[in-house]
Scaffold this active site. Structure first.
Site, PDB file in Angstrom:
ATOM      1  CE  LYS A   1      60.482 -48.007  17.953  1.00 36.03           C
ATOM      2  NZ  LYS A   1      59.941 -47.755  19.290  1.00 36.03           N
ATOM      3  CG  ASN A   2      56.558 -49.240  18.493  1.00 38.45           C
ATOM      4  OD1 ASN A   2      57.666 -49.295  19.018  1.00 38.45           O
ATOM      5  ND2 ASN A   2      56.008 -48.099  18.107  1.00 38.45           N
TER       6      ASN A   2
ATOM      7  CG  ASP B   1      48.156 -42.573  34.706  1.00 35.47           C
ATOM      8  OD1 ASP B   1      48.852 -42.699  33.688  1.00 35.47           O
ATOM      9  OD2 ASP B   1      47.188 -41.794  34.754  1.00 35.47           O
TER      10      ASP B   1
ATOM     11  NE  ARG C   1      55.706 -45.534  27.566  1.00 34.47           N
ATOM     12  CZ  ARG C   1      55.317 -45.013  28.724  1.00 34.47           C
ATOM     13  NH1 ARG C   1      56.198 -44.530  29.558  1.00 34.47           N
ATOM     14  NH2 ARG C   1      54.040 -44.989  29.045  1.00 34.47           N
TER      15      ARG C   1
ATOM     16  NE  ARG D   1      65.250 -46.283  21.754  1.00 33.19           N
ATOM     17  CZ  ARG D   1      64.512 -45.894  22.767  1.00 33.19           C
ATOM     18  NH1 ARG D   1      64.663 -44.696  23.258  1.00 33.19           N
ATOM     19  NH2 ARG D   1      63.602 -46.700  23.289  1.00 33.19           N
TER      20      ARG D   1
ATOM     21  CB  CYS E   1      62.140 -41.374  22.824  1.00 31.37           C
ATOM     22  SG  CYS E   1      63.199 -42.154  21.590  1.00 31.37           S
TER      23      CYS E   1
ATOM     24  NE  ARG F   1      56.711 -42.377  25.859  1.00 27.21           N
ATOM     25  CZ  ARG F   1      57.436 -43.150  25.050  1.00 27.21           C
ATOM     26  NH1 ARG F   1      58.725 -42.967  24.955  1.00 27.21           N
ATOM     27  NH2 ARG F   1      56.872 -44.113  24.363  1.00 27.21           N
ATOM     28  N   PRO F   2      53.497 -41.093  31.594  1.00 27.72           N
ATOM     29  CG  PRO F   2      51.412 -40.297  32.271  1.00 27.72           C
ATOM     30  CD  PRO F   2      52.493 -40.078  31.257  1.00 27.72           C
TER      31      PRO F   2
ATOM     32  CG  ASP G   1      55.473 -43.419  16.638  1.00 23.15           C
ATOM     33  OD1 ASP G   1      55.587 -42.645  17.601  1.00 23.15           O
ATOM     34  OD2 ASP G   1      55.184 -44.622  16.763  1.00 23.15           O
TER      35      ASP G   1
HETATM   36  N1  EPU Z   1      49.471 -42.307  28.808  1.00 27.76           N
HETATM   37  C1  EPU Z   1      49.073 -41.971  30.085  1.00 27.76           C
HETATM   38  N2  EPU Z   1      49.114 -42.950  31.034  1.00 27.76           N
HETATM   39  C2  EPU Z   1      49.500 -44.213  30.773  1.00 27.76           C
HETATM   40  C3  EPU Z   1      49.907 -44.543  29.458  1.00 27.76           C
HETATM   41  C4  EPU Z   1      49.863 -43.554  28.499  1.00 27.76           C
HETATM   42  O1  EPU Z   1      48.716 -40.831  30.373  1.00 27.76           O
HETATM   43  O2  EPU Z   1      49.519 -45.049  31.674  1.00 27.76           O
HETATM   44  C5  EPU Z   1      49.461 -41.262  27.790  1.00 27.76           C
HETATM   45  C6  EPU Z   1      50.886 -40.963  27.294  1.00 27.76           C
HETATM   46  O3  EPU Z   1      51.548 -40.067  28.138  1.00 27.76           O
HETATM   47  C7  EPU Z   1      50.618 -40.384  25.923  1.00 27.76           C
HETATM   48  C8  EPU Z   1      49.400 -41.171  25.468  1.00 27.76           C
HETATM   49  O4  EPU Z   1      48.809 -41.728  26.636  1.00 27.76           O
HETATM   50  O5  EPU Z   1      50.285 -39.042  26.047  1.00 27.76           O
HETATM   51  C9  EPU Z   1      49.689 -42.277  24.485  1.00 27.76           C
HETATM   52  O6  EPU Z   1      50.674 -43.125  24.981  1.00 27.76           O
HETATM   53  P1  EPU Z   1      50.706 -44.661  24.615  1.00 27.76           P
HETATM   54  O7  EPU Z   1      50.596 -45.418  25.890  1.00 27.76           O
HETATM   55  O8  EPU Z   1      49.722 -44.955  23.543  1.00 27.76           O
HETATM   56  O9  EPU Z   1      52.164 -44.788  24.052  1.00 27.76           O
HETATM   57  P2  EPU Z   1      53.203 -45.914  24.346  1.00 27.76           P
HETATM   58  O10 EPU Z   1      52.513 -47.226  24.425  1.00 27.76           O
HETATM   59  O11 EPU Z   1      54.062 -45.506  25.471  1.00 27.76           O
HETATM   60  C10 EPU Z   1      53.634 -46.564  21.886  1.00 27.76           C
HETATM   61  C11 EPU Z   1      54.832 -46.584  20.998  1.00 27.76           C
HETATM   62  C12 EPU Z   1      55.231 -45.172  20.660  1.00 27.76           C
HETATM   63  C13 EPU Z   1      54.051 -44.472  19.993  1.00 27.76           C
HETATM   64  C14 EPU Z   1      52.801 -44.553  20.885  1.00 27.76           C
HETATM   65  C15 EPU Z   1      51.568 -43.997  20.225  1.00 27.76           C
HETATM   66  C16 EPU Z   1      56.017 -48.552  21.678  1.00 27.76           C
HETATM   67  C17 EPU Z   1      57.235 -49.126  22.246  1.00 27.76           C
HETATM   68  N3  EPU Z   1      55.941 -47.240  21.649  1.00 27.76           N
HETATM   69  O12 EPU Z   1      54.050 -45.873  23.046  1.00 27.76           O
HETATM   70  O13 EPU Z   1      56.303 -45.280  19.745  1.00 27.76           O
HETATM   71  O14 EPU Z   1      54.379 -43.133  19.785  1.00 27.76           O
HETATM   72  O15 EPU Z   1      52.549 -45.924  21.243  1.00 27.76           O
HETATM   73  O16 EPU Z   1      51.289 -44.671  19.056  1.00 27.76           O
HETATM   74  O17 EPU Z   1      55.158 -49.278  21.218  1.00 27.76           O
HETATM   75  C18 EPU Z   1      58.257 -44.612  18.651  1.00 27.76           C
HETATM   76  O18 EPU Z   1      58.212 -45.696  18.055  1.00 27.76           O
HETATM   77  O19 EPU Z   1      59.032 -43.675  18.332  1.00 27.76           O
HETATM   78  C19 EPU Z   1      57.339 -44.409  19.778  1.00 27.76           C
HETATM   79  C20 EPU Z   1      57.502 -43.452  20.685  1.00 27.76           C
END
Ligand code: EPU
Length: 432
Positions: A22-23, A124, A92, A396, A116, A121-122, A304
Site C-alpha cells: 500500500k505505502n 511541517d 494522507r 484501505r 487515519c 500528523r503535521p 503499523d
Molecule cells: N511528522 C512530523 N512532521 C511532518 C511529518 C511527520 O512531525 O512533517 C511526524 C509524524 O507526526 C509522526 C512521525 O513524524 O509522529 C512519523 O511520520 P511519517 O511522516 O514517517 O509518517 P507518514 O509518512 O505520514 C507513513 C505511512 C504510515 C506509517 C508511517 C511510519 C503512508 C501512506 N503512511 O506515514 O502508514 O505508519 O509512515 O512508518 O506511507 C498505515 O499504513 O497504517 C500507516 C499509517
C-alpha cells in the site's frame, strides 16, 4: 456499510501470497506528475486507498487503466486543477502530490489531507523542505497553494526521519536544478521502492535506504514499468495470524529482511519462525510469552504492526508493555479489544496488557486501518463469533482479506448491511 463476521479458534495453516505494498504504491502514485511518460505498475494492491488516489490523479488529467493488478497510466496530460476537499481528505498521501505537481506545472493547489486518526500528523517537514527547494507555499482556508519560479537543490535535515516527507521531497527534487541532500532521511523499504521507481524513469537518486539521500536534478523523467514489492504490513499480519490461532502459516513472495523486527519479537514470545529467500513461516502450538515492544522508525519495530501485535499479546502469558513512539494516539483498538475480554489500559504512550487465557467474540468497531487488523487477529483467536464494523478502514490496506484468511482455514465472511440487520443484529445485544 459492511460487517465482517469471524468465527474464531480455527487454526490457520497453509501458504499465503501477499499483494503489493500500500505505502509503496501510494508514494509512487504521488510522484507520477513528475513524468510526461507512460507508466506501467504491476502488483498494485486492490485496496480503497489506491482507488481513491487513482481517481484523484484522473482529476488532474492522468489517463488510468487498471486491469487485474496492473495499472497503466498515461501521464502526458497533467493540468492545473483545484480538487475538492472531499476528494483529498480521505487519504494522507494526497498531500504528497503537492511537490511533484509544482515541479511539473510551476503551481499547485491542494486542500489539507486527512487519513487515519492516529495522531496530529503535521506536515511541517514537507513544507520546510519545499520552501528550501524554492517553493512558496501558503495555507488559506484549509488549502495549500504553492508556486515556484523554478526549483533548485537544497540541503534538507529532518528533526525526525519522516517516511512521507522523505518520499515527497526526494521525488520533488528529482526535477530541481542541482543537488539536494536529505539528512536524517527515513530508511523505510517504501523509500527505497520509490527511489528505484524514480531512477528507472531517469532520476539520479543515491543513498535511499540510508539516512542520507542525494538527488541530482535531471531535466525530465520518462516511461517506466515497475513491479510493486509485497506489502510488509499485510505480510506481518498473516504471520501474527498464525501465532494468534496457534497455527502454521508460510507467507510467500516477500522480503524476509523487512520482517526482522516482527520475526524477532515472535521468536522472543516463543513462536517457531523459519525463513527462506522469499518466505517466512510461523508455527505456534502454545501460548505465547508476554513481552515489551517499542515502536521505532525502520528498521525498528513498525508502528503499523503495533496494534496487531497488541491484539496477539492480549492472550500471552504474563504482562506486556507496548510503547508507541511514532503516533501519540494510535490506541483505537484498546477499548474494542477490552470488549472482547482483553485487559488493557493506556498509560501515556504505552498500553499495558495483562494476558488473559482467551478472548470472546463481541460486536466491535474498527477506528482506523491497523486497529481493524488488530480486531481481525483478536477475532481469529477468540471463542465464538466477532462482528467487526467500519470495515471500510480495513479495506484501505488489506487486499482480499477474507479470501486469504478463508484459504488458510479461517472462518470469515463479509456481510452487507441488509444481511447484518436481518440475520444478526436483532439477536445480538451490542455492548454500549
Ligand atoms: N511528522 C512530523 N512532521 C511532518 C511529518 C511527520 O512531525 O512533517 C511526524 C509524524 O507526526 C509522526 C512521525 O513524524 O509522529 C512519523 O511520520 P511519517 O511522516 O514517517 O509518517 P507518514 O509518512 O505520514 C507513513 C505511512 C504510515 C506509517 C508511517 C511510519 C503512508 C501512506 N503512511 O506515514 O502508514 O505508519 O509512515 O512508518 O506511507 C498505515 O499504513 O497504517 C500507516 C499509517
Amino acid at each position: 456499510m459492511h460487517v465482517l463476521r469471524i468465527n474464531g479458534k480455527n487454526r490457520l495453516h497453509g501458504e499465503v501470497e501477499v499483494p503489493g505494498s500500500k505505502n509503496a504504491s501510494l508514494a509512487i502514485l504521488s510522484s507520477i506528475p513528475l513524468t510526461k511518460g507512460q507508466i506501467v505498475l504491476h502488483n498494485v494492491p486492490e485496496i480503497s486507498d489506491v482507488q481513491i488516489k487513482l481517481a484523484l490523479l484522473e482529476d488532474f488529467g492522468a489517463k488510468v487503466d487498471w486491469r487485474e493488478g496492473t495499472v497503466f497510466i498515461d501521464c502526458s496530460g497533467f493540468k492545473y486543477h483545484e480538487p475538492d476537499e472531499t476528494r483529498v481528505r480521505p487519504i494522507r498521501t494526497s498531500f504528497y502530490l503537492l511537490g511533484p505537481l509544482l515541479a511539473r506545472l510551476g503551481r499547485a493547489f491542494l486542500p489539507m489531507p486527512g487519513g487515519c486518526l492516529i495522531g496530529a500528523r503535521p506536515v511541517d517537514f514537507h513544507l520546510k523542505g519545499l520552501e528550501l527547494l524554492g517553493a512558496k507555499v501558503e495555507m488559506v482556508n484549509g488549502c495549500y497553494t504553492a508556486s515556484t519560479e523554478g526549483l533548485h537543490g537544497a540541503e534538507i535535515y529532518f528533526d525526525f526521519p519522516s517516511a512521507g516527507a522523505t518520499q515527497h521531497l526526494m521525488a520533488t527534487s528529482t526535477l530541481a536544478k542541482g543537488v539536494t541532500t536529505i539528512n536524517n532521511a527515513a530508511m523505510e523499504p517504501e523509500v527505497v521502492s520509490l527511489a528505484q521507481f524514480l531512477n528507472s524513469m531517469g532520476a539520479r537518486i543515491e543513498g535511499a535506504g540510508t539516512s542520507t539521500i542525494t538527488v541530482t536534478g535531471v531535466e525530465e523523467l520518462g516511461d517506466c514499468t515497475f513491479n510493486i514489492p509485497a506489502d510488509r504490513v499485510q505480510a506481518g499480519t498473516y504471520l501474527l495470524a498464525a501465532a494468534t490461532t496457534k497455527g502454521d502459516v508460510t507467507v510467500r513472495g516477500i522480503m524476509p529482511e523487512h520482517q526482522t523486527a516482527t520475526v524477532n519479537k515472535l521468536r522472543e514470545a516463543g513462536a517457531d519462525v523459519s525463513e527462506g529467500p522469499d518466505w517466512v513461516r510461523v508455527a505456534c502450538d502454545k501460548r505465547l510469552k508476554a513481552m515489551k515492544i517499542k515502536t521505532m522508525p525502520y528498521p525498528g519495530f513498525p508502528t503499523d504492526m503495533q496494534q496487531p501485535m497488541a491484539a496477539v499479546l492480549t492472550t500471552a502469558r504474563g504482562n506486556s508493555v507496548v510503547e508507541e513512539t511514532i503516533y501519540e494516539s494510535r490506541i483505537g483498538h484498546v477499548p474494542e479489544l477490552n470488549r472482547m475480554g482483553a485487559k488493557i489500559r493506556v498509560e501515556g504512550r504505552s498500553t499495558l496488557i495483562e494476558g488473559v487465557s482467551t478472548l470472546t467474540g463481541a460486536v466491535v468497531h474498527a477506528s482506523d486501518l491497523r486497529a481493524g487488523a488488530a480486531l481481525c487477529l483478536a477475532a481469529l483467536g477468540a471463542e465464538g463469533e466477532t462482528f467487526i464494523k467500519n470495515v471500510h478502514f480495513i479495506d484501505r490496506g488489506y487486499d482480499h482479506l477474507e479470501g486469504r484468511i478463508t484459504a488458510l482455514g479461517g472462518e470469515i465472511e463479509r456481510l452487507d448491511e441488509e444481511t447484518w440487520e436481518r440475520d444478526y443484529a436483532h439477536r445480538l445485544k451490542p455492548h454500549n
